[in-house]
Design an enzyme around this catalytic site. Structure first.
Site, short mmCIF file in Angstrom:
data_model
loop_
_atom_site.label_atom_id
_atom_site.label_comp_id
_atom_site.label_asym_id
_atom_site.label_seq_id
_atom_site.Cartn_x
_atom_site.Cartn_y
_atom_site.Cartn_z
N GLY A 30 5.42 -5.53 40.64
CA GLY A 30 4.87 -5.85 41.96
C GLY A 30 5.97 -5.92 43.01
O GLY A 30 5.88 -5.31 44.08
N SER A 31 7.03 -6.65 42.67
CA SER A 31 8.16 -6.83 43.60
C SER A 31 8.80 -5.49 43.93
O SER A 31 9.20 -5.24 45.06
CB SER A 31 9.22 -7.73 42.96
OG SER A 31 8.62 -8.81 42.31
N ILE B 46 9.66 -11.14 31.65
CA ILE B 46 9.73 -11.46 30.23
C ILE B 46 8.74 -10.63 29.41
O ILE B 46 8.86 -10.55 28.20
CB ILE B 46 9.50 -12.97 29.95
CG1 ILE B 46 8.09 -13.39 30.34
CG2 ILE B 46 10.55 -13.82 30.64
CD1 ILE B 46 7.70 -14.73 29.77
N ASP B 47 7.75 -10.00 30.08
CA ASP B 47 6.72 -9.26 29.32
C ASP B 47 7.20 -7.92 28.78
O ASP B 47 6.54 -7.32 27.96
CB ASP B 47 5.51 -8.95 30.22
CG ASP B 47 4.79 -10.22 30.63
OD1 ASP B 47 5.03 -11.25 29.98
OD2 ASP B 47 4.01 -10.17 31.58
N THR C 90 26.56 -6.28 9.33
CA THR C 90 27.79 -7.06 9.36
C THR C 90 27.97 -7.64 10.76
O THR C 90 27.61 -6.99 11.74
CB THR C 90 29.04 -6.20 9.04
OG1 THR C 90 30.22 -6.88 9.47
CG2 THR C 90 29.01 -4.84 9.73
N MET D 128 35.68 -13.79 15.04
CA MET D 128 35.78 -12.91 13.86
C MET D 128 35.67 -11.46 14.28
O MET D 128 35.56 -11.13 15.45
CB MET D 128 34.62 -13.23 12.91
CG MET D 128 34.88 -14.40 12.01
SD MET D 128 33.51 -14.50 10.84
CE MET D 128 34.23 -15.58 9.63
N ARG E 182 43.68 -25.74 25.19
CA ARG E 182 43.08 -26.17 23.92
C ARG E 182 42.73 -24.93 23.13
O ARG E 182 42.44 -23.89 23.72
CB ARG E 182 41.78 -26.95 24.18
CG ARG E 182 41.96 -28.24 24.92
CD ARG E 182 42.47 -29.34 23.98
NE ARG E 182 42.55 -30.63 24.64
CZ ARG E 182 43.57 -31.03 25.39
NH1 ARG E 182 44.60 -30.23 25.60
NH2 ARG E 182 43.57 -32.24 25.93
N MET F 149 31.12 -20.08 10.93
CA MET F 149 29.83 -20.36 11.56
C MET F 149 29.25 -19.07 12.15
O MET F 149 28.04 -18.95 12.34
CB MET F 149 29.97 -21.42 12.64
CG MET F 149 30.84 -21.01 13.80
SD MET F 149 31.06 -22.30 15.01
CE MET F 149 29.56 -22.17 15.93
N ARG G 77 39.61 -0.37 9.28
CA ARG G 77 38.18 -0.56 9.01
C ARG G 77 37.34 -0.55 10.28
O ARG G 77 36.52 -1.43 10.49
CB ARG G 77 37.96 -1.89 8.26
CG ARG G 77 38.74 -1.97 6.96
CD ARG G 77 38.94 -3.42 6.54
NE ARG G 77 37.71 -4.18 6.63
CZ ARG G 77 36.86 -4.36 5.64
NH1 ARG G 77 37.11 -3.85 4.47
NH2 ARG G 77 35.77 -5.08 5.79
#
Length: 780
Positions: A120-121, A165-166, A528, A573, A655, A662, A735
């Site tokens: 619409g926009s 979002i649709d 991976t 990683m 730091r 994780m 790799r």
């Protein structure tokens, strides 16, 4: 590319002004796009203006249109919704409103408009552009603007970015916000699954999507739902019978829960709406199951944007600025979108037209046409869903062929989803499917068992590797492996894993010369977190790792913003592959990302420190630096931390954080679930065909290069590539593939972090046409 052209990007915007607005329903990732438009606009020398409250702000003018600065878009990246506000605007629909809007733009010398919103926009923007010269002559006649002002603003450039979002906009694979909405939905489905299993309940979940079933469809694929109702494809007339039969079959197979997904716009063949309450009442009445309804509503628009949406928004924002500044009075208003992983420009009105055609086809109940217009990707999702949810697995165990599935390498989220769909599609085809535990080692030791339908039940949403996975390669245990291939009569292998799965595949190819038993078809599905398997732009598990890193960086940035004058160095990683560090850098708004593929010297480190020293003088008093674990053996994370600590004395403190394992954990993201499910289904379909092809004199004999492949996502399609052909494209020592598509996104990372670098605009998205695209669209 010449030096002049390089220089051109930096001066392209001098003397020009760009306005950016968000309109219509909000979507996560809009802020990333706004931030990119502002920063890249400023980088090119242009002035950039925020238009607050969408088109309403454009009409009202005044304080709603404010000049943006570099710092004014800081910390926006991780916020959901739209920071500059959005409003539904009646005024802009009237010519009078558009006249006022034109006046506001001309007075500020703005002739470039970037609109982020739904169809619409974007239609509104196109109308505005086509009337522009009439509006100007009216303004001049009534003396509101001078002749000089009118000449200066003689034409208006418009570029649209689709935020919805649709995912209901034709021409774009993904609209900004879709992936984040799926994240919200899946979080809820996962939470509901645990309670439903405790009580043996049936859950009916209603998701957004008035005219588009994308969210519902992908959700049902991602959570292994029993049934999905979408507007594009109403169920057959006897759907009530079919649904109830399906639910009781699932229960009889030992499942403790049923999940039914409904798009809010779901209808039957006669166009009558099917509500979640209707479905609940049906199940309760006919089956007597304890049934609950959950309507998700606005939760789906909320929360922080996913890594995918931030990167999508940022890339689209960059492309939008380039499209605006290169626009001429003759170029049509365009939409910047993503196809596969490439940025493309499409004529705005062509896209709007096709989007309207879908709605019209649905009104006229031409549902097949509506599905086709949605594109191939949508059709593929639907086909896989139908297979997994509606086809009954054959009862006889006579078994057509015997196929074994295994995981190799390090764990990655989504491996289980790939195993599940491989096993189930195999069973649907009538094959006998075996699962191998602990990779090639298990194949050698005979840790092999037959998998039935319910063996992989509920696996889609589980992280890690349920089969167990090892890095061991097959070569040293060929004898035992061959013995087991014979013993279990294995006629095909599906290998789901990382770089070792690929090198293992190469070893199997080599071994064919010596052992006839190894002459069976095999296919590698890249899985991976490092995304370093040759032959594929993406691997299963990388998206989940990216979101994990992103979430951590967001939290660290918050901590740094609180303490001020602090720089965080974060190690990610990826082995030698800089994919995670680069993409997380883009998604989290890092100041730098050190990777192996782009060598750096002590001088580069000095430049970065100096850059952070300058940054501490602004209002943004924090820094975030990512370092890939193997980017340089001497400039370690500790070294960089010590260097920054010493050089930053008295200006900022440092730091460090090593994220570690994780990054391999967590529940897979919707992207990884969906990608893995489709890869598994595609691999198994290929496998059955290949085994049939290789059947000679009562046994399988596959000895051609194309009987050992990697299934990869390349630009816009899923393709099978012989492992032997990929050898040339591989740097075995490190790799990684020799050429990696995401390296061309690195300049964007640096520009958004305010480095004065050259933007290589040679990777241009040219204007394409949507009709041609329909036939060659991403086959994912």
């Amino acid at each position: 590319m010449t030096h002049e052209e390089h220089h051109a990007a930096k001066t392209l915007g001098i003397g020009r002004a760009i306005a950016v607005l968000t309109s219509g329903g909000d979507a996560q990732g809009m802020n990333a796009a706004v931030r990119a438009v502002v920063r890249v606009g400023i980088y090119t020398g242009a002035r950039v203006f925020f238009v607050h409250e969408g088109y309403q702000g454009l009409v009202d003018g005044g304080d709603n249109i404010r000049e943006a600065t570099w710092e004014s878009v800081s910390m926006m990246l991780q916020l959901g919704g739209t920071v500059i506000g959005s409003a539904r605007c009646k005024d802009f629909r009237e010519r009078e409103g558009r006249l006022r809007a034109a006046h506001n733009l001309v007075k500020r010398g703005i002739t470039n408009l970037c609109v982020i919103g739904g169809d619409g926009s974007l239609t509104g923007a196109d109308t505005f552009r086509s009337e522009w010269s009439d509006l100007l002559s009216d303004l001049q006649k009534s003396g509101k603007i001078t002749a000089e002002e009118a000449t200066k603003s003689s034409y208006l450039n418009i570029v649209g970015l689709v935020g919805s979002i649709d995912n209901d906009f034709c021409g774009t694979d993904m609209t900004i916000g879709t992936d984040s909405a799926l994240h919200r939905i899946i979080e809820i489905v996962d939470a509901i699954t645990t309670t439903a299993q405790s009580h043996q309940r049936t859950f009916v979940l209603e998701v957004m999507g008035r005219h588009c079933g994308y969210l519902a469809l992908v959700t049902s694929l991602s959570c292994g739902a029993d049934w999905v109702f979408i507007p594009e494809c109403p169920p057959d007339d006897d759907w009530e019978e079919h649904l109830c039969r399906r639910l009781s079959e699932t229960r009889n197979r030992g499942s403790r829960l049923n999940i039914i997904i409904v798009a809010e716009g779901a209808i039957d063949k006669n166009g009558k709406s099917i509500s979640s309450e209707d479905i609940k009442n049906l199940v309760v009445k006919r089956l007597g199951y304890d049934t609950r309804v959950t309507v998700l509503g606005h939760v789906q628009r909320g929360g922080t944007p996913s890594a995918f949406d931030r990167i999508l928004g940022s890339r689209m924002g960059v492309e939008a600025v380039m499209a605006l500044l290169e626009g001429t009075p003759d170029t049509p208003a365009c939409v910047v979108s993503l196809s596969g992983n490439q940025a493309v420009r499409l004529p705005l009105m062509e896209c709007v037209q096709v989007t309207k055609d879908v709605t019209r086809a649905m009104h006229e109940r031409k549902f097949d046409e509506a599905m086709k217009l949605r594109g191939r990707s949508f059709m593929n999702n639907w086909e896989v869903y139908k297979l997994l949810a509606h086809v009954r697995p054959p009862v006889s165990k006579s078994g057509f062929y015997t196929v074994a599935v295994m995981n190799v390498g390090a764990p990655a989220a989504g491996m289980n989803a790939a195993v599940r769909s491989t096993v189930r599609i195999g069973l649907i085809q009538g094959n006998r499917v075996l699962v191998v535990h602990d990779g090639f080692e298990g194949l050698a030791k005979g840790q092999i068992e037959e998998a039935g339908w319910s063996y992989v039940g509920g696996w889609t949403g589980q992280g890690g590797s349920k089969l167990g996975t090892k890095r061991t390669l097959p070569k040293k245990s060929f004898e035992q492996i061959c013995a087991n291939i014979t013993k279990f009569n294995i006629q095909g292998l599906v290998i789901i894993g990382g770089f070792e799965a690929y090198t293992g595949g190469l070893e199997l190819m080599e071994g064919r010369k010596q052992y006839d038993e190894l002459c069976i078809p095999f296919v590698v599905i890249p899985a991976t977190v490092s995304n370093n398997v040759p032959g594929s732009d993406f691997s299963v598990g990388a998206d989940t790792a990216l979101n994990t890193i992103c979430m951590t960086c967001d939290r660290i940035k918050q901590s740094a913003a609180g303490t001020k004058r602090r720089v965080f160095i974060i190690e990610t990683m990826g082995g030698y592959c800089g994919y995670l560090a680069t993409m997380a850098g883009l998604a989290a708004g890092a100041d730098a990302a050190y990777i192996f593929e782009e060598p750096f010297t002590i001088r580069d480190l000095q430049v970065n420190v100096e850059h952070l020293v300058q940054k501490m003088k602004t209002t943004v008093k924090r820094g975030l630096v990512l370092r890939n674990e193997k980017c340089n053996e001497n400039y370690t994370t500790d070294f960089i931390f010590n260097l920054y600590s010493e050089e930053g004395k008295g200006i900022f403190d440092s730091r460090k954080n090593v994220l570690g394992h994780m990054q391999q954990g967590g529940s897979p993201t919707p992207f990884d679930r969906n990608f893995a499910t489709k890869m598994g289904a595609k691999a198994m379909n290929w496998m059955s065909g290949k085994i049939k092809e290789s059947y000679r004199n009562g046994r399988i004999f596959a000895n051609t290069p194309d009987s050992g492949c990697v299934l990869g996502m390349r630009k816009r399609a899923l393709v099978f590539q012989p492992v032997t052909e990929l050898k040339e494209q591989t740097d075995f020592e490190h790799r990684i593939p020799k050429e990696q598509w995401w390296l061309k996104l690195r300049p964007i990372l640096k520009i958004l972090a305010k480095y004065e670098i050259d933007l290589d605009t040679s990777e241009h998205a040219h204007l394409e046409h949507i009709t041609r695209k329909r036939s060659g669209e991403a086959n994912v």
